[in-house]
Design a protein around this motif. Structure first.
Motif, PDB file in Angstrom:
ATOM      1  N   THR A 259       0.850  -1.193   0.000  1.00 11.36           N
ATOM      2  CA  THR A 259       0.000   0.000   0.000  1.00 11.36           C
ATOM      3  C   THR A 259       0.885   1.243   0.000  1.00 11.36           C
ATOM      4  OG1 THR A 259      -0.084   0.151   2.407  1.00 11.36           O
ATOM      5  CG2 THR A 259      -1.730  -1.253   1.322  1.00 11.36           C
ATOM      6  N   LEU A 260       0.259   2.395  -0.141  1.00 11.55           N
ATOM      7  CA  LEU A 260       1.032   3.639  -0.115  1.00 11.55           C
ATOM      8  C   LEU A 260       1.772   3.795   1.212  1.00 11.55           C
ATOM      9  CD1 LEU A 260      -1.332   6.222  -1.880  1.00 11.55           C
ATOM     10  CD2 LEU A 260       0.533   4.864  -2.855  1.00 11.55           C
ATOM     11  N   ARG A 261       1.160   3.372   2.316  1.00  8.96           N
ATOM     12  CA  ARG A 261       1.833   3.446   3.613  1.00  8.96           C
ATOM     13  C   ARG A 261       3.017   2.492   3.684  1.00  8.96           C
ATOM     14  NH1 ARG A 261      -2.290   4.348   8.689  1.00  8.96           N
ATOM     15  NH2 ARG A 261      -3.280   6.263   7.929  1.00  8.96           N
ATOM     16  N   GLN A 262       3.004   1.469   2.844  1.00  9.79           N
ATOM     17  CA  GLN A 262       4.104   0.500   2.798  1.00  9.79           C
ATOM     18  C   GLN A 262       5.073   0.825   1.661  1.00  9.79           C
ATOM     19  OE1 GLN A 262       1.439  -2.866   2.391  1.00  9.79           O
ATOM     20  NE2 GLN A 262       1.876  -3.543   4.495  1.00  9.79           N
ATOM     21  N   GLU A 263       5.102   2.080   1.265  1.00  9.97           N
ATOM     22  CA  GLU A 263       6.044   2.572   0.244  1.00  9.97           C
ATOM     23  C   GLU A 263       5.794   1.962  -1.131  1.00  9.97           C
ATOM     24  OE1 GLU A 263       7.748   5.007   1.291  1.00  9.97           O
ATOM     25  OE2 GLU A 263       7.408   4.696   3.421  1.00  9.97           O
ATOM     26  N   ALA A 264       4.525   1.777  -1.474  1.00 12.46           N
ATOM     27  CA  ALA A 264       4.190   1.191  -2.772  1.00 12.46           C
ATOM     28  C   ALA A 264       4.769   2.003  -3.927  1.00 12.46           C
ATOM     29  CB  ALA A 264       2.668   1.071  -2.920  1.00 12.46           C
ATOM     30  N   THR A 265       4.765   3.324  -3.800  1.00 10.26           N
ATOM     31  CA  THR A 265       5.279   4.167  -4.881  1.00 10.26           C
ATOM     32  C   THR A 265       6.762   3.913  -5.112  1.00 10.26           C
ATOM     33  OG1 THR A 265       3.615   5.863  -4.396  1.00 10.26           O
ATOM     34  CG2 THR A 265       5.521   6.540  -5.704  1.00 10.26           C
ATOM     35  N   ASP A 266       7.532   3.807  -4.023  1.00  9.70           N
ATOM     36  CA  ASP A 266       8.965   3.552  -4.154  1.00  9.70           C
ATOM     37  C   ASP A 266       9.227   2.179  -4.767  1.00  9.70           C
ATOM     38  OD1 ASP A 266       9.517   6.001  -3.024  1.00  9.70           O
ATOM     39  OD2 ASP A 266       9.811   5.200  -1.006  1.00  9.70           O
ATOM     40  N   VAL A 267       8.476   1.177  -4.322  1.00  6.41           N
ATOM     41  CA  VAL A 267       8.666  -0.177  -4.852  1.00  6.41           C
ATOM     42  C   VAL A 267       8.318  -0.214  -6.340  1.00  6.41           C
ATOM     43  CG1 VAL A 267       8.025  -2.607  -4.647  1.00  6.41           C
ATOM     44  CG2 VAL A 267       8.148  -1.178  -2.596  1.00  6.41           C
ATOM     45  N   LEU A 268       7.228   0.452  -6.705  1.00  3.08           N
ATOM     46  CA  LEU A 268       6.801   0.437  -8.096  1.00  3.08           C
ATOM     47  C   LEU A 268       7.772   1.223  -8.979  1.00  3.08           C
ATOM     48  CD1 LEU A 268       4.663  -0.598 -10.044  1.00  3.08           C
ATOM     49  CD2 LEU A 268       3.318   1.458  -9.589  1.00  3.08           C
ATOM     50  N   TYR A 269       8.352   2.284  -8.441  1.00  5.72           N
ATOM     51  CA  TYR A 269       9.351   3.012  -9.228  1.00  5.72           C
ATOM     52  C   TYR A 269      10.544   2.102  -9.529  1.00  5.72           C
ATOM     53  CZ  TYR A 269      12.743   6.389 -10.810  1.00  5.72           C
ATOM     54  OH  TYR A 269      13.672   7.051 -11.576  1.00  5.72           O
ATOM     55  N   LYS A 270      11.008   1.376  -8.518  1.00  2.00           N
ATOM     56  CA  LYS A 270      12.123   0.443  -8.733  1.00  2.00           C
ATOM     57  C   LYS A 270      11.700  -0.663  -9.706  1.00  2.00           C
ATOM     58  CE  LYS A 270      16.142  -1.567  -7.874  1.00  2.00           C
ATOM     59  NZ  LYS A 270      16.433  -2.064  -6.509  1.00  2.00           N
ATOM     60  N   TRP A 271      10.462  -1.113  -9.609  1.00  2.00           N
ATOM     61  CA  TRP A 271       9.948  -2.136 -10.541  1.00  2.00           C
ATOM     62  C   TRP A 271      10.121  -1.671 -11.980  1.00  2.00           C
ATOM     63  CZ3 TRP A 271       6.230  -1.699 -14.300  1.00  2.00           C
ATOM     64  CH2 TRP A 271       5.724  -2.873 -14.855  1.00  2.00           C
ATOM     65  N   GLN A 272       9.870  -0.389 -12.246  1.00  4.48           N
ATOM     66  CA  GLN A 272      10.010   0.130 -13.604  1.00  4.48           C
ATOM     67  C   GLN A 272      11.433  -0.022 -14.128  1.00  4.48           C
ATOM     68  OE1 GLN A 272       7.601   3.900 -14.593  1.00  4.48           O
ATOM     69  NE2 GLN A 272       8.057   4.131 -12.421  1.00  4.48           N
ATOM     70  N   LEU A 273      12.399   0.064 -13.234  1.00  2.00           N
ATOM     71  CA  LEU A 273      13.810   0.019 -13.627  1.00  2.00           C
ATOM     72  C   LEU A 273      14.287  -1.397 -13.926  1.00  2.00           C
ATOM     73  CD1 LEU A 273      15.303   2.507 -10.984  1.00  2.00           C
ATOM     74  CD2 LEU A 273      14.366   3.024 -13.251  1.00  2.00           C
ATOM     75  N   VAL A 274      13.621  -2.402 -13.315  1.00  5.27           N
ATOM     76  CA  VAL A 274      14.164  -3.767 -13.410  1.00  5.27           C
ATOM     77  C   VAL A 274      13.261  -4.767 -14.114  1.00  5.27           C
ATOM     78  CG1 VAL A 274      15.480  -3.385 -11.289  1.00  5.27           C
ATOM     79  CG2 VAL A 274      13.245  -4.498 -11.152  1.00  5.27           C
ATOM     80  N   SER A 275      11.960  -4.517 -14.176  1.00  7.47           N
ATOM     81  CA  SER A 275      11.023  -5.570 -14.622  1.00  7.47           C
ATOM     82  C   SER A 275      11.264  -6.017 -16.058  1.00  7.47           C
ATOM     83  CB  SER A 275       9.578  -5.098 -14.454  1.00  7.47           C
ATOM     84  OG  SER A 275       9.325  -3.927 -15.212  1.00  7.47           O
ATOM     85  N   SER A 276      11.706  -5.112 -16.929  1.00  3.69           N
ATOM     86  CA  SER A 276      11.953  -5.474 -18.318  1.00  3.69           C
ATOM     87  C   SER A 276      13.346  -6.071 -18.524  1.00  3.69           C
ATOM     88  CB  SER A 276      11.780  -4.263 -19.236  1.00  3.69           C
ATOM     89  OG  SER A 276      12.748  -3.257 -18.931  1.00  3.69           O
ATOM     90  N   LYS A 277      14.161  -6.075 -17.461  1.00  8.24           N
ATOM     91  CA  LYS A 277      15.533  -6.578 -17.560  1.00  8.24           C
ATOM     92  C   LYS A 277      15.733  -7.885 -16.789  1.00  8.24           C
ATOM     93  CE  LYS A 277      17.407  -1.891 -18.088  1.00  8.24           C
ATOM     94  NZ  LYS A 277      16.086  -1.233 -18.093  1.00  8.24           N
ATOM     95  N   LEU A 278      14.697  -8.348 -16.120  1.00 12.72           N
ATOM     96  CA  LEU A 278      14.779  -9.607 -15.393  1.00 12.72           C
ATOM     97  C   LEU A 278      14.953 -10.767 -16.375  1.00 12.72           C
ATOM     98  CD1 LEU A 278      11.864  -8.971 -12.864  1.00 12.72           C
ATOM     99  CD2 LEU A 278      14.304  -9.059 -12.302  1.00 12.72           C
ATOM    100  N   PRO A 279      15.376 -11.942 -15.902  1.00 14.43           N
ATOM    101  CA  PRO A 279      15.432 -13.102 -16.799  1.00 14.43           C
ATOM    102  C   PRO A 279      14.107 -13.283 -17.526  1.00 14.43           C
ATOM    103  CG  PRO A 279      16.437 -13.642 -14.697  1.00 14.43           C
ATOM    104  CD  PRO A 279      15.825 -12.279 -14.539  1.00 14.43           C
ATOM    105  N   GLU A 280      14.166 -13.630 -18.808  1.00 11.86           N
ATOM    106  CA  GLU A 280      12.945 -13.684 -19.607  1.00 11.86           C
ATOM    107  C   GLU A 280      11.999 -14.791 -19.161  1.00 11.86           C
ATOM    108  OE1 GLU A 280      14.739 -16.050 -23.490  1.00 11.86           O
ATOM    109  OE2 GLU A 280      14.795 -13.862 -23.436  1.00 11.86           O
ATOM    110  N   GLU A 281      12.471 -15.699 -18.322  1.00  7.27           N
ATOM    111  CA  GLU A 281      11.589 -16.737 -17.754  1.00  7.27           C
ATOM    112  C   GLU A 281      10.676 -16.177 -16.669  1.00  7.27           C
ATOM    113  OE1 GLU A 281      15.016 -18.506 -19.688  1.00  7.27           O
ATOM    114  OE2 GLU A 281      14.894 -17.045 -18.037  1.00  7.27           O
ATOM    115  N   LEU A 282      10.901 -14.928 -16.283  1.00  9.66           N
ATOM    116  CA  LEU A 282      10.150 -14.306 -15.188  1.00  9.66           C
ATOM    117  C   LEU A 282       9.279 -13.172 -15.709  1.00  9.66           C
ATOM    118  CD1 LEU A 282       9.481 -13.785 -12.224  1.00  9.66           C
ATOM    119  CD2 LEU A 282      11.654 -12.552 -12.012  1.00  9.66           C
TER     120      LEU A 282
END
Length: 531
Positions: A259-282
């Motif tokens: 949730t937003l109180r659990q720093e969802a914005t920060d986690v999702l921002y980091k997700w943008q940086l890595v999600s397309s670069k993770l192993p393609e099996e994921l």
């Protein structure tokens, strides 16, 4: 009429209307034409529904999905043909074309704008849900699937034949194969294997003259066009021949919510940086949605992170904790299961739900009104941009987004390999959706959706602002469905967003195979000579 006479009659009628130029709809002649086309083995009268039939309304609503578009009392709707045989499809095309009647083709009903079951001019619905045969050949890793078969039926059929083969299709089991595959449908194998049309190797299609074509007889231009370029602009898809891909016996899935109180914005921002670069099996999807806040009556934003990994949990957890430690993934968050069982997980059924649920074809009449839109993102959305998006989302009662990562094989498939162009250079694709239960709330929700789309504009693709064909959106441009000669300049507005640089070739194919623009609707591909 015996079988031989019927076939001769069909051929003669197809030839006689191939050059017809009908401008005024003739409803009575159309119905008479259909009723005359009865063979002893496959009478079309048994699958023809008009407003006089007691089952007409149920036939209509069973395969509509959006209550905002559903209108079973529409006087412009002449009939529903729930085809069971190729001759029924041919007859509908021939009779409609010769009498100036539009057809709308429906394979599953997951149609965001209702283009497959509404029209502003007299029309008939060609319902393909009875075309549901599936044959899977494990030895060749190939299958034939008819247009009206659902993805749930296809996945089940494949799993019955092999535990280590799958098709890279969509998430929802009730999607019809005809439209889903044609539009470039995608799923959680997108980063490993690409999308649906990347695995189509043949097709059967009824063209504007009522002829049944396959890949060899239709030619490579048309075959290219129907793979991601909107089959409904070129003909009626009867079936697809597809390649199946390898999956392990054990896959791992998880769902973690912040949730937003659990720093969802920060986690999702980091997700943008890595999600397309993770192993393609994921495949790691993020779903921001409205959720209950800490206090009664309070709303907040929660982001659900859904993942699927082609391998065991022991391999997955270290990958996530290395690349996205902010998520705080634990081994107990993960579930190991077969490919078929993962399909129930993605539909939000509890873990352990019997896979027989995947064979349920419809949920009956549409239960909600909804509006959806799409975007492609090429640069990370800054945190201040995300906060603006959250502020707008919280104005809705019920809204969510899906952020679907790209990368992997999608970066290696050329944009013109098929008609589907959205390949290299995308970090992720966004789906925006809002739903409501009261028709009186429609205008307010549509206005809010426009506001949300406007707020996101600075952070997404531009010139053009790209859109996903299977997430139909009338707002990005349309043509009047009643006109045979439609405005190319208007078509370029939506065509450039759906098809980018492939739009010109699609219009050239349309000009060659359907110059009279028989297969048309509000966002169809026009022939080049359209005005």
């Amino acid at each position: 009429m015996n079988e031989v006479v019927f076939v001769l009659f069909l051929v003669l009628l197809i030839v006689s209307v191939s050059d017809a130029k009908i401008t005024k709809p003739n409803v009575e002649n159309f119905l008479q034409c259909l009723r005359s086309r009865t063979s002893p083995k496959n009478p079309i009268t048994e699958v023809l529904y008009t407003h006089d039939n007691s089952t007409f309304v149920s036939s209509y609503v069973s395969y509509t999905n959006n209550k905002r578009c559903s209108n079973p009392k529409d006087t412009k709707l002449i009939a529903i043909v729930a085809a069971k045989h190729e001759s029924h499809v041919q007859a509908t095309v021939v009779c409609a074309k010769s009498n100036g009647i539009q057809i709308r083709i429906r394979s599953g009903g997951h149609d965001f704008e209702g283009f497959s079951y509404i029209s502003s001019v007299p029309f008939v619905i060609l319902d393909m849900h009875n075309f549901r045969s599936i044959t899977a050949d494990v030895s060749s890793k190939k299958a034939w699937v008819q247009a009206g078969a659902t993805l749930g039926e296809l996945n089940t059929k494949i799993a019955d034949a092999s535990k280590t083969l799958a098709f890279p299709g969509g998430f929802w089991s009730t999607l019809g194969a005809g439209g889903h595959i044609s539009g470039g449908g995608y799923g959680n194998l997108i980063r490993k294997y690409g999308i649906s049309v990347d695995h189509v190797i043949d097709a059967q299609l009824v063209d504007a003259n009522g002829k049944i074509l396959n890949r060899a007889s239709m030619g490579e231009d048309l075959f290219w066009s129907i793979r991601g370029g909107d089959g409904a602009s070129f003909g009626v898809i009867l079936a697809w021949k597809i390649n199946l891909v390898a999956v392990p016996e054990t896959l791992t899935v998880f769902k973690v919510t912040k949730t937003l109180r659990q720093e969802a914005t920060d986690v999702l921002y980091k997700w943008q940086l890595v999600s397309s670069k993770l192993p393609e099996e994921l495949f790691l999807r993020a779903i921001p949605e409205i959720a209950e806040g800490a206090k009664s009556g309070e709303k907040t934003i929660a982001v659900k992170f859904y993942a699927q990994f082609l391998g065991p949990a022991a391999q997955l957890v270290p990958i996530i904790n290395k690349n996205l430690p902010e998520l705080g993934l634990k081994r107990e968050d993960c579930y190991e299961m077969s490919w078929l069982n993962t399909t129930t997980f993605w539909m939000n059924f509890p873990v352990g739900t019997p896979t027989s649920v995947l064979l349920k074809r419809t949920s009956g009449p549409p239960r909600a009104f909804y509006k959806c839109k799409s975007d492609y993102v090429k640069e990370p959305i800054p945190k201040e941009g995300m906060e603006k998006i959250w502020k707008t989302m919280l104005k809705f009662n019920n809204a969510f987004m899906e952020w679907n990562p790209y990368g992997g094989v999608m970066d290696r498939i050329p944009a013109n390999a098929t008609a589907f162009p959205h390949r290299k250079g995308n970090l992720f694709k966004i789906l925006y959706c809002a739903s409501w239960n009261d028709a009186k709330a429609t205008d307010a929700n549509l206005s809010l959706m426009k506001e949300l789309y406007d707020v996101a504009e600075p952070y997404v693709s531009s010139n053009p602002r790209e859109a996903f064909l299977n997430y139909r959106d009338m707002d990005i441009g349309s043509n009047p469905s009643g006109k045979t000669n439609i405005n190319i300049e208007e078509a370029k507005i939506y065509g450039s967003k759906y098809f980018l640089g492939n739009f010109k070739r699609l219009m050239e194919t349309k000009t060659k195979y359907d110059p009279d623009n028989f297969f048309r609707y509000e966002q169809s591909i026009p022939p080049i000579h359209a005005m």
